[in-house]
Design an enzyme around this catalytic site. Sequence first.
Site, PDB file in Angstrom:
ATOM      1  N   HIS A 150       0.819  -1.220   0.000  1.00 32.40           N
ATOM      2  CA  HIS A 150       0.000   0.000   0.000  1.00 32.40           C
ATOM      3  C   HIS A 150       0.851   1.269   0.000  1.00 32.40           C
ATOM      4  O   HIS A 150       0.342   2.353  -0.286  1.00 32.40           O
ATOM      5  CB  HIS A 150      -0.980  -0.003   1.175  1.00 32.40           C
ATOM      6  CG  HIS A 150      -0.382   0.279   2.516  1.00 32.40           C
ATOM      7  ND1 HIS A 150      -0.124  -0.706   3.444  1.00 32.40           N
ATOM      8  CD2 HIS A 150       0.008   1.441   3.098  1.00 32.40           C
ATOM      9  CE1 HIS A 150       0.373  -0.159   4.539  1.00 32.40           C
ATOM     10  NE2 HIS A 150       0.478   1.132   4.356  1.00 32.40           N
ATOM     11  N   ASP A 180      -0.010  -7.621   1.374  1.00 37.88           N
ATOM     12  CA  ASP A 180       0.492  -6.254   1.509  1.00 37.88           C
ATOM     13  C   ASP A 180       2.015  -6.211   1.560  1.00 37.88           C
ATOM     14  O   ASP A 180       2.607  -5.454   2.334  1.00 37.88           O
ATOM     15  CB  ASP A 180      -0.093  -5.588   2.760  1.00 37.88           C
ATOM     16  CG  ASP A 180       0.029  -4.059   2.708  1.00 37.88           C
ATOM     17  OD1 ASP A 180       0.233  -3.518   1.606  1.00 37.88           O
ATOM     18  OD2 ASP A 180      -0.066  -3.430   3.774  1.00 37.88           O
ATOM     19  N   SER A 254       4.655   2.484   7.979  1.00 36.66           N
ATOM     20  CA  SER A 254       4.281   1.352   7.121  1.00 36.66           C
ATOM     21  C   SER A 254       5.451   0.884   6.278  1.00 36.66           C
ATOM     22  O   SER A 254       6.107   1.683   5.609  1.00 36.66           O
ATOM     23  CB  SER A 254       3.128   1.748   6.189  1.00 36.66           C
ATOM     24  OG  SER A 254       1.922   1.853   6.900  1.00 36.66           O
TER      25      SER A 254
END
Length: 521
Positions: A150, A180, A254
């Site tokens: 992402h 992911d 992230s």
Amino acid sequence: MLSGKWADYLKRHSKLTAMGTAATLVVVGLGAFALVPNGQNAQPEPVRLVSAQQVAENRSSPPRMLESGAPFSFADLVERVSPAVVTVTAIEQVSGNDQLSQLDDIPAPFRDFFNQFNQGRQQPLQPRKAVSMGSGFIIDKSGIVVTNNHVIDGAKKITIKLPDGRSFDAKLIGADAATDVAVVKVKSDKPLPTVEFGDDRQLRVGDWVVAVGNPFGLSNSVTAGIVSSIGRDIGSGQYNDFIQIDAPINRGNSGGPTFDLRGQVIGMNSMIYSPSGGSVGIGFAIPASTIHDVIAQLEAHGHVDRGWLGVEIQSVTPEMASSLGMKEPKGAIVATVVPGGPASKAGLRQGDVVLAVDGKAVEDSRDLSRRIAGIVAGSSASLTVNRDGKVQTITAKIAPRKEERVASAAGDEAVPGAAGATGEAMGLGLAAVTPETRRTFNLDDSAQGVLITKVDPDSDAADKGLQPGDIVMSLSNKAVRTPQDIQKGVAEAQGQGRKSVLLLVATSSGSRFIAVDIGKT
């Protein structure tokens, strides 16, 4: 004022600096109340000196530990691993339509203003560049970088920046949205610093972890905490179970690594739970074992191939286990078998409970999904199955998974003579599926079973979410066609001393098994 032995002690240690004395006073003050039982005098711990040589030797070791077991410092660990933690910048081209669609997230009064403003413009909104930032880590000195999908999804340009200031354009090798995970590569004239994967399967709740990343653009920020939970299901895909940590992570973390005390990557920070958007101490990391497996396929093929069995499954709940006569709520129950799929060809049936794959026990439906996905297409898998209380082994040849495949149940022939039959059981109003009920409840032509016409709001069936229009297809893994079939099945279960029965129900969202209490009406 301190007196007695404490005052004498301070006089003997008058060479301490002012800061050191203040610190000693704080420790002593706490110790005087917390560490001295029954008025006894406690002897202070002697000051321990560490030589420069010992410090150098410890830089490649796990953090030194106090007698309490707490880490003394993470500094050596961070110094060793942080050069390989990078900032990932992704540049995406946003169209005018995408910009307008973002207005839906703006409160109504302001959205109306922007809509009016845009309508007055002579030209539509022009495409623009959107820049997002995340984190990543280098796993190979040639320039292989791992991050979240992402973070780079839809990017036209990806840039990797190292803590030493060097910056590289990166090429996407492959990405897997289901887990992911994404892998990119940079070119460098010199070998790059790297980190290595650890074994997340050795983690225990309460273990220390360290997170390094780029929260809010603040590169190489370090936080520490503990493992809060392992194998956490947060509803984010069927192939991931997360490590929950309380080390603060925020937007921009992230794709960054989570380290154990050996300085090995045991997870990749991916999500947080937060009502405000900032850290509240609940973060989730993708396990290193999952990342490692995905990376291997992305580097080899640019995509991930997963095995496919051709079933829809559910986890076995305690109530289901009781209704099936199972001792433990373990395994995955087959709700639907895809016609012509590997499971169908192998003889797997609706209502079978898969207990193990290749001899290894299956915990629940997610566990079975991950295990099947990890089997190479074309290979055979040995499935241990509970069928009607008897354990047997079925061998299935796993096929390659295609995401567009949808499981569907084949309808059986309607039972003659069932038309018009009605009845009640378990707080449910029941009716046979007839042309009339099909029209009344707008049922599909292939629907077969017993129609639920009403639900007592005080019944367990209502608590389980059953609604008028749902169709009961089987009871205790036996097909039903009339309300009398259900009444008979309930009576048999009561005669066997069971408190619930297992229903296979077709709902608007698909077929699922539901254990319903037969003691409540």
